[in-house]
Enzyme design. Structure first.
Site, PDB file in Angstrom:
ATOM      1  N   HIS A   6      -0.522   4.110  -0.221  1.00 22.53           N
ATOM      2  CA  HIS A   6      -1.311   4.973   0.564  1.00 22.53           C
ATOM      3  C   HIS A   6      -1.356   6.347   0.204  1.00 22.53           C
ATOM      4  O   HIS A   6      -1.648   7.366   0.938  1.00 22.53           O
ATOM      5  CB  HIS A   6      -0.791   4.989   2.122  1.00 22.53           C
ATOM      6  CG  HIS A   6      -1.892   4.901   3.216  1.00 22.53           C
ATOM      7  ND1 HIS A   6      -2.234   6.038   3.662  1.00 22.53           N
ATOM      8  CD2 HIS A   6      -2.740   3.965   3.637  1.00 22.53           C
ATOM      9  CE1 HIS A   6      -3.085   5.822   4.570  1.00 22.53           C
ATOM     10  NE2 HIS A   6      -3.486   4.591   4.547  1.00 22.53           N
ATOM     11  N   GLU A  39      -0.942  -0.686  -4.244  1.00 21.61           N
ATOM     12  CA  GLU A  39      -2.273   0.173  -4.022  1.00 21.61           C
ATOM     13  C   GLU A  39      -2.122   1.505  -3.652  1.00 21.61           C
ATOM     14  O   GLU A  39      -1.188   1.926  -3.135  1.00 21.61           O
ATOM     15  CB  GLU A  39      -2.876  -0.543  -2.594  1.00 21.61           C
ATOM     16  CG  GLU A  39      -4.198   0.242  -2.167  1.00 21.61           C
ATOM     17  CD  GLU A  39      -4.641  -0.513  -1.100  1.00 21.61           C
ATOM     18  OE1 GLU A  39      -5.492   0.141  -0.050  1.00 21.61           O
ATOM     19  OE2 GLU A  39      -4.450  -1.798  -0.904  1.00 21.61           O
ATOM     20  N   ASP A  67       0.847  -1.179   0.063  1.00 16.39           N
ATOM     21  CA  ASP A  67      -0.026   0.198  -0.171  1.00 16.39           C
ATOM     22  C   ASP A  67       0.788   1.279   0.171  1.00 16.39           C
ATOM     23  O   ASP A  67       1.701   1.574   0.943  1.00 16.39           O
ATOM     24  CB  ASP A  67      -0.776  -0.016   1.246  1.00 16.39           C
ATOM     25  CG  ASP A  67      -2.055   0.962   1.020  1.00 16.39           C
ATOM     26  OD1 ASP A  67      -2.042   2.089   0.275  1.00 16.39           O
ATOM     27  OD2 ASP A  67      -2.875   1.127   2.162  1.00 16.39           O
ATOM     28  N   HIS A 105     -11.906  -2.278  -0.487  1.00 19.04           N
ATOM     29  CA  HIS A 105     -11.228  -2.029   0.726  1.00 19.04           C
ATOM     30  C   HIS A 105     -12.177  -2.204   2.051  1.00 19.04           C
ATOM     31  O   HIS A 105     -13.388  -1.842   1.988  1.00 19.04           O
ATOM     32  CB  HIS A 105     -11.174  -0.495   0.350  1.00 19.04           C
ATOM     33  CG  HIS A 105     -10.490   0.101   1.386  1.00 19.04           C
ATOM     34  ND1 HIS A 105     -11.014   1.115   2.347  1.00 19.04           N
ATOM     35  CD2 HIS A 105      -9.122   0.231   1.878  1.00 19.04           C
ATOM     36  CE1 HIS A 105     -10.235   1.775   3.122  1.00 19.04           C
ATOM     37  NE2 HIS A 105      -9.090   1.099   2.797  1.00 19.04           N
ATOM     38  N   GLU A 151     -10.209   2.885  -2.915  1.00 12.40           N
ATOM     39  CA  GLU A 151     -10.861   3.398  -1.701  1.00 12.40           C
ATOM     40  C   GLU A 151     -11.530   4.799  -1.685  1.00 12.40           C
ATOM     41  O   GLU A 151     -12.326   5.087  -0.683  1.00 12.40           O
ATOM     42  CB  GLU A 151      -9.871   2.878  -0.552  1.00 12.40           C
ATOM     43  CG  GLU A 151      -8.697   3.873  -0.421  1.00 12.40           C
ATOM     44  CD  GLU A 151      -7.606   3.371   0.559  1.00 12.40           C
ATOM     45  OE1 GLU A 151      -7.369   3.710   1.646  1.00 12.40           O
ATOM     46  OE2 GLU A 151      -7.011   2.415   0.210  1.00 12.40           O
ATOM     47  N   ASP A 184     -14.896   0.844  -1.550  1.00 10.20           N
ATOM     48  CA  ASP A 184     -15.349   0.766  -0.091  1.00 10.20           C
ATOM     49  C   ASP A 184     -16.780   0.552   0.248  1.00 10.20           C
ATOM     50  O   ASP A 184     -17.273   1.395  -0.221  1.00 10.20           O
ATOM     51  CB  ASP A 184     -14.630   1.691   0.763  1.00 10.20           C
ATOM     52  CG  ASP A 184     -14.599   1.260   2.366  1.00 10.20           C
ATOM     53  OD1 ASP A 184     -15.939   1.063   2.914  1.00 10.20           O
ATOM     54  OD2 ASP A 184     -13.398   1.471   3.000  1.00 10.20           O
TER      55      ASP A 184
END
Length: 381
Positions: free
Chosen positions: A185, A209, A183, A284, A235, A257
């Site tokens: 992020h 990700e 991730d 997610h 996400e 999500d």
């Protein structure tokens, strides 16, 4: 089956639950949340309740249309998350009223098990490897971890080597029969992502990700064309319209999500859109048991499903964990890295209402950290 009441509950560690009850006493549960903005979402749920009380709970699609489009100002994560939680609860109610799991209402199951992964962390490459081996010993064959903490726009060679070397050590520790996802992020600039991704290719991560921030999503082709690593994102995309420009950029995995992107109704549509672009679905879900239960219902009914995130033992869950608000935690028994097809009606879980009401007497005010770089400027968290 008219809606009689809608209540919200702030429950630790950082979750928001919604309870929808009908005039015949049936109860459905949802999880509407923007992490760190729970109070705002709860207020929107209360506003939407004005349109819903007294209405037929079974008209899920009509309610979704009214909730998302019935106001002149539309969109955004707070509104879509409030809608998501209510939508989950309405599907839960409908499944319970008909005595079937939600996936049966979505066309039926297309698989018998769903593969899940678990989070690992650590302040060193050695700690990361040790956590992965512990997860492997517990039956998981896939893990996910963050790539780095605070990053400048273009980092030093030493920092790039630290990022890559920790994953080389991780791969050496777990071997080739275990997957790991990474991730980013949204902490990497496009330039940094393009620098690091080719160096990770020999390690064969399952996917990487959020390589860039969501506001740069339409430019993801610059990332996907620079690497053979499967790129995952989504996400922080909240509707099929947000996904429209992203699915054609060459991403491999869509990550809506269920508590942010309009609930079961909208994520089911996003999954179908993604399939048309040969993009897999991996919802997610670093959240609570209701969000996970809703995700699983879509997973079992989606042909292009890949793998499911879940939060058991994640670092956020300091006060309470994934199973603490369930009457029967066995529904989330992760055996050999998979969860079995749930058979209970609705979302397939029974929420311990007494535990929820008790927890809500000590509500959280969770906020994410604010990070800064060495020069004092803001850094992505």
């Amino acid at each position: 089956m008219n809606i009689a009441s809608i209540e919200t509950f702030f429950v630790r560690p950082r979750w928001l639950f919604v309870r929808v009850e009908t005039d015949d006493g049936l109860v459905g549960w949802g999880e509407p949340i923007v992490e760190g903005r729970a109070e705002a979402v709860a207020s929107v749920v209360e506003a939407l309740a004005d349109r819903l009380i007294g209405q037929d709970a079974s008209r899920i699609e009509d309610h979704w249309q009214v909730m998302t489009k019935g106001g002149f100002y539309r969109g955004g994560p707070v509104l879509s998350s409030a809608v998501a939680g209510i939508d989950q609860a309405l599907w839960d109610l409908k499944g319970k009223a008909l005595g079937v799991p939600v996936y049966e209402l979505l066309g039926g199951a297309v698989r018998d098990t769903v593969r899940v992964y678990t989070w690992i962390g650590g302040d060193s490459a050695q700690a990361l490897a040790e956590d992965a081996l512990r997860a492997k010993a517990n039956g998981f064959d896939a893990v996910k971890c963050n790539a780095a903490a605070q990053l400048g726009r273009i980092e030093t060679a030493a920092q790039v080597h630290r990022i890559v070397d920790q994953f080389a050590e991780l791969r050496a520790a777990v071997g080739d029969d275990m997957d790991f996802a990474i991730d980013f992020h949204g902490r990497f600039s496009t330039a940094m992502a393009r620098r690091v991704l080719p160096l990770l290719e020999p390690l064969f991560p399952l996917f990487v990700e959020e390589t860039v921030l969501p506001e740069f999503s339409r430019d993801l082709r610059a990332i996907t064309s620079s690497t053979a690593i499967p790129i995952a994102t989504g996400e922080r995309l909240y509707s099929r319209w947000d996904y429209r420009d992203v699915l054609s950029t060459g991403i491999a995995v869509a990550q809506p999500d269920l508590s942010h992107a309009g609930g079961i109704s909208e994520v089911r549509r996003i999954a179908a859109m993604a399939e048309a672009y040969d993009v897999a679905l991996a919802p997610h879900c670093p959240l609570g048991p209701i969000a996970l239960a809703a995700s699983l219902q879509v997973d079992f009914a989606s042909p292009n499903f890949l793998i499911q995130e879940q939060s058991l033992g994640i670092h956020y869950n300091e006060d309470n964990d994934l199973l603490d608000y369930l009457v029967d935690p066995a529904v989330f028994a992760f055996t050999d890295g998979v969860v079995q097809l749930p058979t209970g009606p609705g979302l397939g879980i029974d929420i311990d209402e007494a535990a929820v009401r008790k927890a809500a007497k000590d509500p959280h005010r969770w906020r994410n950290e604010i990070w800064r770089l060495k020069d004092g400027s803001f850094a992505e968290w």
